[in-house]
Design a protein around this motif. Structure first.
Motif, PDB file in Angstrom:
ATOM      1  N   THR A  53       0.461  -1.026   0.107  1.00 25.81           N
ATOM      2  CA  THR A  53       0.043  -0.058   0.058  1.00 25.81           C
ATOM      3  C   THR A  53       0.664   1.321  -0.125  1.00 25.81           C
ATOM      4  O   THR A  53       0.280   2.115  -0.694  1.00 25.81           O
ATOM      5  CB  THR A  53      -1.150   0.076   1.344  1.00 25.81           C
ATOM      6  OG1 THR A  53      -0.285  -0.400   2.347  1.00 25.81           O
ATOM      7  CG2 THR A  53      -1.993  -0.588   1.479  1.00 25.81           C
ATOM      8  N   ALA A  56       1.524   1.463  -3.483  1.00 19.07           N
ATOM      9  CA  ALA A  56       0.611   2.663  -3.792  1.00 19.07           C
ATOM     10  C   ALA A  56       0.455   3.865  -4.295  1.00 19.07           C
ATOM     11  O   ALA A  56       0.418   4.319  -4.843  1.00 19.07           O
ATOM     12  CB  ALA A  56      -0.402   1.456  -4.214  1.00 19.07           C
ATOM     13  N   ASP A  57       0.785   4.211  -2.831  1.00 16.94           N
ATOM     14  CA  ASP A  57       0.933   5.221  -3.089  1.00 16.94           C
ATOM     15  C   ASP A  57       1.782   6.219  -3.700  1.00 16.94           C
ATOM     16  O   ASP A  57       1.060   7.476  -3.964  1.00 16.94           O
ATOM     17  CB  ASP A  57       0.859   6.093  -1.275  1.00 16.94           C
ATOM     18  CG  ASP A  57       0.304   5.300  -0.098  1.00 16.94           C
ATOM     19  OD1 ASP A  57      -0.897   5.177  -0.228  1.00 16.94           O
ATOM     20  OD2 ASP A  57       0.342   5.096   1.171  1.00 16.94           O
ATOM     21  N   ASN A  60       0.724   6.829  -6.690  1.00 20.15           N
ATOM     22  CA  ASN A  60      -0.722   7.040  -7.051  1.00 20.15           C
ATOM     23  C   ASN A  60      -0.027   8.604  -6.877  1.00 20.15           C
ATOM     24  O   ASN A  60      -0.160   9.842  -7.124  1.00 20.15           O
ATOM     25  CB  ASN A  60      -1.504   6.456  -6.055  1.00 20.15           C
ATOM     26  CG  ASN A  60      -3.289   7.983  -5.758  1.00 20.15           C
ATOM     27  OD1 ASN A  60      -3.635   8.266  -7.124  1.00 20.15           O
ATOM     28  ND2 ASN A  60      -2.969   8.913  -4.645  1.00 20.15           N
ATOM     29  N   THR A  61       1.272   9.440  -6.348  1.00 17.74           N
ATOM     30  CA  THR A  61       1.138  10.361  -6.343  1.00 17.74           C
ATOM     31  C   THR A  61       1.901  10.879  -6.923  1.00 17.74           C
ATOM     32  O   THR A  61       1.920  12.263  -7.900  1.00 17.74           O
ATOM     33  CB  THR A  61       2.564  10.328  -5.091  1.00 17.74           C
ATOM     34  OG1 THR A  61       2.308  10.571  -3.803  1.00 17.74           O
ATOM     35  CG2 THR A  61       2.813  12.396  -4.431  1.00 17.74           C
ATOM     36  N   ARG A  70      -4.906   7.576 -15.371  1.00 15.71           N
ATOM     37  CA  ARG A  70      -5.069   6.103 -14.731  1.00 15.71           C
ATOM     38  C   ARG A  70      -3.602   5.160 -14.976  1.00 15.71           C
ATOM     39  O   ARG A  70      -3.061   5.614 -16.441  1.00 15.71           O
ATOM     40  CB  ARG A  70      -6.238   4.995 -15.398  1.00 15.71           C
ATOM     41  CG  ARG A  70      -7.221   5.923 -15.227  1.00 15.71           C
ATOM     42  CD  ARG A  70      -9.095   4.875 -15.782  1.00 15.71           C
ATOM     43  NE  ARG A  70      -8.993   4.143 -15.128  1.00 15.71           N
ATOM     44  CZ  ARG A  70     -10.265   3.132 -15.747  1.00 15.71           C
ATOM     45  NH1 ARG A  70     -10.119   3.485 -17.178  1.00 15.71           N
ATOM     46  NH2 ARG A  70     -10.264   1.564 -15.301  1.00 15.71           N
ATOM     47  N   LYS A  90      -6.930  -0.020  -2.941  1.00 12.67           N
ATOM     48  CA  LYS A  90      -6.853   0.984  -2.492  1.00 12.67           C
ATOM     49  C   LYS A  90      -7.231   2.266  -3.099  1.00 12.67           C
ATOM     50  O   LYS A  90      -7.419   3.567  -2.631  1.00 12.67           O
ATOM     51  CB  LYS A  90      -5.201   1.763  -1.721  1.00 12.67           C
ATOM     52  CG  LYS A  90      -5.143   2.956  -1.200  1.00 12.67           C
ATOM     53  CD  LYS A  90      -3.785   2.692   0.112  1.00 12.67           C
ATOM     54  CE  LYS A  90      -4.173   3.914   0.789  1.00 12.67           C
ATOM     55  NZ  LYS A  90      -3.098   4.466   1.709  1.00 12.67           N
ATOM     56  N   TYR A  91      -6.553   2.341  -4.793  1.00 17.15           N
ATOM     57  CA  TYR A  91      -6.737   3.228  -5.162  1.00 17.15           C
ATOM     58  C   TYR A  91      -7.503   2.629  -6.474  1.00 17.15           C
ATOM     59  O   TYR A  91      -6.342   2.588  -8.255  1.00 17.15           O
ATOM     60  CB  TYR A  91      -5.642   3.909  -5.782  1.00 17.15           C
ATOM     61  CG  TYR A  91      -4.981   4.863  -4.824  1.00 17.15           C
ATOM     62  CD1 TYR A  91      -5.210   6.090  -4.086  1.00 17.15           C
ATOM     63  CD2 TYR A  91      -3.650   3.494  -4.274  1.00 17.15           C
ATOM     64  CE1 TYR A  91      -4.922   6.503  -3.187  1.00 17.15           C
ATOM     65  CE2 TYR A  91      -2.699   4.708  -3.152  1.00 17.15           C
ATOM     66  CZ  TYR A  91      -3.012   5.649  -2.833  1.00 17.15           C
ATOM     67  OH  TYR A  91      -2.369   6.531  -1.666  1.00 17.15           O
ATOM     68  N   LYS A  93      -9.526   3.692  -8.533  1.00 13.18           N
ATOM     69  CA  LYS A  93      -9.669   4.751  -9.863  1.00 13.18           C
ATOM     70  C   LYS A  93      -8.715   5.050 -10.534  1.00 13.18           C
ATOM     71  O   LYS A  93      -8.590   5.402 -11.433  1.00 13.18           O
ATOM     72  CB  LYS A  93     -10.561   6.037  -8.988  1.00 13.18           C
ATOM     73  CG  LYS A  93     -12.250   6.122  -8.736  1.00 13.18           C
ATOM     74  CD  LYS A  93     -12.399   7.281  -9.262  1.00 13.18           C
ATOM     75  CE  LYS A  93     -13.964   7.175  -8.589  1.00 13.18           C
ATOM     76  NZ  LYS A  93     -14.581   7.847  -7.562  1.00 13.18           N
ATOM     77  N   ARG A  94      -7.637   5.243 -10.257  1.00 14.11           N
ATOM     78  CA  ARG A  94      -6.524   5.138 -10.617  1.00 14.11           C
ATOM     79  C   ARG A  94      -5.662   3.700 -11.154  1.00 14.11           C
ATOM     80  O   ARG A  94      -5.567   4.166 -12.035  1.00 14.11           O
ATOM     81  CB  ARG A  94      -5.328   5.860  -9.392  1.00 14.11           C
ATOM     82  CG  ARG A  94      -4.182   5.931 -10.145  1.00 14.11           C
ATOM     83  CD  ARG A  94      -3.751   7.423 -10.593  1.00 14.11           C
ATOM     84  NE  ARG A  94      -3.708   8.161  -9.120  1.00 14.11           N
ATOM     85  CZ  ARG A  94      -3.939   8.895 -10.186  1.00 14.11           C
ATOM     86  NH1 ARG A  94      -4.352   9.910 -11.315  1.00 14.11           N
ATOM     87  NH2 ARG A  94      -3.500  10.799  -8.927  1.00 14.11           N
ATOM     88  N   HIS A 120     -10.119  -6.729  -8.922  1.00 16.17           N
ATOM     89  CA  HIS A 120      -8.960  -5.837  -8.596  1.00 16.17           C
ATOM     90  C   HIS A 120      -7.861  -6.551 -10.042  1.00 16.17           C
ATOM     91  O   HIS A 120      -6.776  -5.639 -10.396  1.00 16.17           O
ATOM     92  CB  HIS A 120      -8.250  -5.462  -7.676  1.00 16.17           C
ATOM     93  CG  HIS A 120      -9.360  -4.601  -6.803  1.00 16.17           C
ATOM     94  ND1 HIS A 120      -9.939  -3.712  -7.381  1.00 16.17           N
ATOM     95  CD2 HIS A 120      -9.779  -5.000  -5.685  1.00 16.17           C
ATOM     96  CE1 HIS A 120     -11.062  -3.351  -6.484  1.00 16.17           C
ATOM     97  NE2 HIS A 120     -10.819  -4.320  -5.088  1.00 16.17           N
ATOM     98  N   SER A 304     -14.306   1.950 -16.237  1.00 15.10           N
ATOM     99  CA  SER A 304     -13.519   2.657 -14.781  1.00 15.10           C
ATOM    100  C   SER A 304     -15.148   1.989 -14.271  1.00 15.10           C
ATOM    101  O   SER A 304     -16.311   1.893 -14.585  1.00 15.10           O
ATOM    102  CB  SER A 304     -13.438   3.582 -14.442  1.00 15.10           C
ATOM    103  OG  SER A 304     -14.322   4.648 -15.827  1.00 15.10           O
TER     104      SER A 304
END
Ligand SMILES: [Zn+2]
Length: 304
Positions: A53, A56-57, A60-61, A70, A90-91, A93-94, A120, A304
């Motif tokens: 995770t 993943a953060d 995402n950033t 995406r 966790k994300y 939409k991304r 997923h 999506s």
């Protein structure tokens, strides 16, 4: 560079180099010190991924910073799909979850069923040359059949296969490149016409064959990812020429932008994007067609 941006941008090809990824590679190295998830990135000068995770953060950033809407994240050793599934959870939409799948390991049918049952995990990534599995093998057919049943995609790496991280760590790579044949992908894709089939890097050196495959099977799309270093195997070929041929043969609706980004601190490879956008601008490809290549086709395949 025009400075113009084509929105939204989606990246169909990023790797998720998780802690599990490094631990799997570490099992093949004799001299790992402590946790391979720390030791191997340190050797490479890369950032240790930490938990799934937290990686993943970071992605995402990073994607947000570059206005990438995406992306597909690919778990890049077999049996690491739970890492990418955690990132997508966790994300959602991304990220879209892709995962390397080795059909040669036991229990292909239950493993692929289990993976595709997870919402997923939307694309199985096959590397026939790495795994020594022919596209004609029944185990490959099992993957396509499951993809059709679960409305998932299949990615098949063809052509040249050179994996930077393996080289840098000194891991042997006894690949059989004969197995990554776009024409064999076309034969399989024709049996499963509802399955989106992605051939990355324009066929990675088997460009003509990838175009032939895409001509034969309308469910094949070509991803544009990486620096496309295979181009140097062709005399007088440029990225612009590659896009011109591909647009002529398959059209803008079946080209899927990707970068092949993989590790930190390098992060998202913006240079790949600007080079490809420049090539398309030079060809006079209009905004509408570029929007398909850089984002729309992705959203069609991975709704999506
Ligand atoms: Zn890749």
């Amino acid at each position: 560079m025009t400075g113009r941006s084509v929105a939204p941008t989606n990246d169909a090809h990023c790797h998720f180099f998780s802690s599990g990824f490094f631990r799997t590679l570490g099992k093949k190295l004799p001299d790992v010190k402590g946790d391979a998830a720390d030791d191997l990135p340190a050797r490479l000068g890369w950032t240790a991924p930490g938990s799934d995770t937290s990686l993943a953060d970071a992605w995402n950033t990073e994607l947000g910073k570059h206005h990438v809407n995406r992306s597909v994240l690919i778990a890049s050793v077999s049996n690491d799909e739970s890492a990418v599934a955690a990132a997508v959870a966790k994300y959602p939409k991304r990220f879209v979850g892709g995962f390397m799948f080795n059909p040669a390991e036991p229990d292909t049918d239950t493993r692929i069923e289990h993976a595709f049952a997870n919402p997923h995990l939307r694309m199985a990534c096959l590397f026939p040359a790495m795994h020594g599995v022919s596209l004609d093998d029944p185990s490959t057919d099992t993957v396509f059949a499951a993809a059709q049943q679960h409305a998932r995609a299949v990615f098949v790496h063809c052509g040249l296969l050179s994996i930077g991280v393996r080289k840098k760590l000194g891991l042997p790579s006894p690949f059989d490149l004969r197995l990554g044949d776009p024409l064999a992908v076309a034969a399989m894709a024709a049996h499963y016409p509802e399955v989106p089939v992605v051939i990355p890097h324009f066929g990675a050196g088997l460009f003509r064959e990838a175009l032939m495959a895409a001509s034969a099977a309308p469910n094949i799309v070509l991803d544009t990812s990486s620096s496309n270093g295979w181009i140097k195997m062709h005399a007088n070929l440029s990225l612009k020429d590659v896009f011109a041929r591909a647009l002529d043969v398959v059209g803008p609706g079946r080209l899927l932008f990707g970068t092949d980004s993989s590790f930190f601190p390098r992060g998202w490879q913006k240079g790949i994007f600007t080079d490809q956008q420049q090539a398309l601008d030079d060809l006079g490809v209009g905004d509408e067609d570029q929007a398909k290549i850089f984002g729309g086709n992705f959203d069609n395949i991975f709704k999506s």
